[in-house]
Design a protein around this motif. Sequence first.
Motif, PDB file in Angstrom:
ATOM      1  N   LEU A  69      42.616  47.906  51.376  1.00  0.00           N
ATOM      2  CA  LEU A  69      43.005  48.632  50.164  1.00  0.00           C
ATOM      3  C   LEU A  69      44.158  47.963  49.403  1.00  0.00           C
ATOM      4  N   VAL A  70      44.786  46.982  50.026  1.00  0.00           N
ATOM      5  CA  VAL A  70      45.785  46.146  49.358  1.00  0.00           C
ATOM      6  C   VAL A  70      45.409  44.707  49.665  1.00  0.00           C
ATOM      7  N   ARG A  71      45.205  43.911  48.636  1.00  0.00           N
ATOM      8  CA  ARG A  71      44.682  42.557  48.853  1.00  0.00           C
ATOM      9  C   ARG A  71      45.203  41.590  47.794  1.00  0.00           C
ATOM     10  N   HIS A  72      45.416  40.391  48.255  1.00  0.00           N
ATOM     11  CA  HIS A  72      45.897  39.307  47.412  1.00  0.00           C
ATOM     12  C   HIS A  72      44.732  38.702  46.642  1.00  0.00           C
ATOM     13  N   ARG A  73      44.964  38.333  45.395  1.00  0.00           N
ATOM     14  CA  ARG A  73      43.996  37.590  44.607  1.00  0.00           C
ATOM     15  C   ARG A  73      44.482  36.150  44.460  1.00  0.00           C
ATOM     16  N   ALA A  74      43.589  35.277  44.015  1.00  0.00           N
ATOM     17  CA  ALA A  74      43.970  33.883  43.808  1.00  0.00           C
ATOM     18  C   ALA A  74      44.980  33.771  42.672  1.00  0.00           C
ATOM     19  N   LYS A  75      45.869  32.803  42.788  1.00  0.00           N
ATOM     20  CA  LYS A  75      46.836  32.581  41.715  1.00  0.00           C
ATOM     21  C   LYS A  75      46.126  32.049  40.467  1.00  0.00           C
ATOM     22  N   ALA A  76      46.722  32.356  39.325  1.00  0.00           N
ATOM     23  CA  ALA A  76      46.166  31.897  38.048  1.00  0.00           C
ATOM     24  C   ALA A  76      47.212  31.043  37.345  1.00  0.00           C
ATOM     25  N   ARG A  77      46.757  29.964  36.729  1.00  0.00           N
ATOM     26  CA  ARG A  77      47.640  29.086  35.967  1.00  0.00           C
ATOM     27  C   ARG A  77      47.017  28.805  34.609  1.00  0.00           C
ATOM     28  N   ARG A  78      47.833  28.974  33.582  1.00  0.00           N
ATOM     29  CA  ARG A  78      47.437  28.665  32.212  1.00  0.00           C
ATOM     30  C   ARG A  78      48.525  27.774  31.624  1.00  0.00           C
ATOM     31  N   PRO A  79      48.280  27.156  30.492  1.00  0.00           N
ATOM     32  CA  PRO A  79      49.323  26.326  29.896  1.00  0.00           C
ATOM     33  C   PRO A  79      50.626  27.113  29.709  1.00  0.00           C
TER      34      PRO A  79
END
Length: 231
Positions: A69-79
């Motif tokens: 019920l609590v979970r990490h998502r992948a990191k996101a990178r943008r300019p």
Amino acid sequence: MLGMTEVMPKGSNAQLPAEVAAVRVVLRWQLLPGTPDVDVSALLLTAQGRVREDADFVFYNQPRHPTGLVRHRAKARRPGEASDTLDVDLDRLPGWVDRLVLGASVGDGQDFAAVGGLQLLLFDIAGGPGAAALTRFDLFDVRGCAALLCGELYRRSGGWKFRAIGHRYPSGLGGLAQDFGVTVDDEEPVAAQEPALPPLPTTPPPPSVEQLLPEPAGFSLPPQGPRFLRP
């Protein structure tokens, strides 16, 4: 689509709308040369303000709570921007979960002084892409620490509220986790060592050629000696 984002000052509280069943916790910062990597984390606490077990600490090395019920998502990178994210199913959390502490940390030997534009945002997962954040907390004055207690989600009168905290932890993520009952092992594994070899016996140095071949009477050597006698 929900309304405008509520910008929260440090120490303030916000009531989450009753229809929000799950939130996306987004830690966002500016991505500039030399900026350290930042990680978001969560601790699931009882009414006593402690975890029940170490598995109640969700972070980069333990990215999913046993309940799912609590979970990490992948990191996101943008300019120019990066973010780290947790998803929390608020309405399905077991009753013993009184609140969730939301933390941020940088790696060993690093400091939040090099992190600019740090924000913690809460989104309604059901809102879909493009929906405005429910709340936004801008984290200032974060120099001199390697971890932050950004805020907490807590139960109140049958619903959920968010409190903006922004407490600094110079002791890092380990210090933050220990304050809420997580066992942190700081000991480094000791490498196996080979048994020491016994010392070699000492022997006197071999005699020099000059000692073996005494000079004949009346014969004197040049200042540097014969070349074949010395290397």
